[in-house]
Design an enzyme around this catalytic site. Structure first.
Site, PDB file in Angstrom:
ATOM      1  CD  GLN A  49      -2.628  -5.174   4.915  1.00 46.89           C
ATOM      2  OE1 GLN A  49      -3.553  -5.383   4.126  1.00 46.89           O
ATOM      3  NE2 GLN A  49      -1.490  -5.820   4.836  1.00 46.89           N
ATOM      4  CG  ASP A  55      -6.570 -12.086   4.847  1.00 47.84           C
ATOM      5  OD1 ASP A  55      -6.240 -12.118   3.649  1.00 47.84           O
ATOM      6  OD2 ASP A  55      -6.337 -11.119   5.593  1.00 47.84           O
ATOM      7  CE  LYS A  88      -4.332  -7.068   0.786  1.00 45.91           C
ATOM      8  NZ  LYS A  88      -3.965  -7.357   2.180  1.00 45.91           N
TER       9      LYS A  88
END
Ligand code: NDP
Length: 291
Positions: free
Chosen positions: A97, A120, A53
């Site tokens: 995460q 997200d 990422k």
């Protein structure tokens, strides 16, 4: 004839080039898109995802911040850190995460992210907005799957779509996006009876169960589009999807491979969401200024 491949690597390259162009325009206007990635504890799989990422951010010239914490970090400390990032104007997207260590509630952490920075798309406000057809951010994996369908100009209106797997991060939002695109959607879970008879009816079949190769060619409708979200590591170290590619490819018209399918698209759409976060924030400011 085997199915045509929807190549997530190639499509990602194309979309990332577009993101880099749009990002350069914003940076020239003085707003460089910024993403903060937070990782707590050690987890080899997360390690790879987080590295990818951050690297993807660098490739499109985003500002990125990687914050790593030991696994004894207190939940309150993490929440305090997120509050600071929520208020930081150089950060447009915040990603924590998962999984988090057991003593930290992922739910509380996600709810603490400002919805307009929740790239997200996991915040309850964003899940709700998606449900009523007005998403602020589409969760990255389903968003990537929709882009793959768009890349082959698939006519979703009126099509029968079946999603196997109903998680909050993949299956459910996927079903919503397909529904909003005009498909007639069936959402399956582990309790679905006679799964094969349901999947065999699908013009578009999306599979996200985490069960390696569970969808065999004889469960696929001839001519279908098969999108395989699964990423599973086999005992020999190779990656495979939730679809048995070798049998399904002789039945489907289009299929996504693993690796090289949905995986790269997920990160690409994370970049897209971060870019869109900046664009939203600018329109928001403009509207504010008119008041
Ligand atoms: P979850 O474990 O959260 O959810 C799995 C879902 O699949 C559940 O709804 C479960 O049903 C359903 N399911 C499990 N077994 C069966 C079965 N035999 N028949 C029908 N449904 C079944 O998984 P995720 O959604 O997080 O992930 C799914 C897969 O996608 C994994 O392989 C993961 O690695 C991959 N993934 C890939 C990403 C990418 O970037 N390509 C991103 C995210 C995930 P029930 O609700 O009844 O338990």
């Amino acid at each position: 004839m085997p199915a045509r491949i929807i190549d997530g690597v190639q499509l990602s390259k194309k979309i990332r080039a577009e993101i880099a162009t749009r990002s350069a325009i914003l940076t020239a206007k003085g707003v460089r898109p910024g993403l903060a990635v937070i990782m707590v504890g050690e987890n080899p799989a997360s390690e790879v995802y987080v590295r990818n990422k951050v690297k993807a951010c660098e490739d499109v010239d985003f500002h990125s911040v990687l914050e790593r914490y030991a696994d004894d970090l207190e939940e309150n400390e993490l929440l305090a850190r997120i509050a600071i990032l929520n208020a930081d104007p150089s950060i447009h997207g915040i990603l924590v995460q998962l999984p988090l260590p057991n003593h930290i509630s992922a739910e509380r952490v996600i709810e603490s992210i400002a919805p307009e920075k929740d790239v997200d798309g996991f915040h309850i406000a964003n899940a709700g907005a998606l449900m009523i057809g007005k998403p602020l951010f589409k969760p990255c994996t389903p968003y990537g799957c929709m882009k793959m369908l768009e890349s082959i100009d698939y006519p979703l209106r009126g099509a029968r779509a079946v999603v196997v797997g109903a998680s909050n991060i993949v299956g459910k939002p996927m079903a919503m996006l397909l529904l909003q695109a005009g498909a007639t959607v069936t959402l399956c879970n582990s309790k679905t009876r006679d799964l094969g008879s349901v999947t065999k009816d699908a013009d578009v079949l999306v599979v996200a169960t985490g069960k390696p190769k569970m969808i065999m060619g004889n469960m696929v409708k001839p001519g279908a589009v098969v999108i395989d979200v699964g990423i599973n590591r086999l005992p020999d170290g190779k990656l495979c999807g939730d679809v048995d590619f070798d049998t399904a490819k002789y039945v489907a018209d289009w299929i996504t491979p693993v690796p090289g399918g949905v995986g790269p698209m997920t990160i690409t759409m994370l970049l897209m969401n971060t870019l869109e976060a900046v664009e939203h924030s600018l329109t928001h400011h403009k509207h504010g200024a008119h008041k």
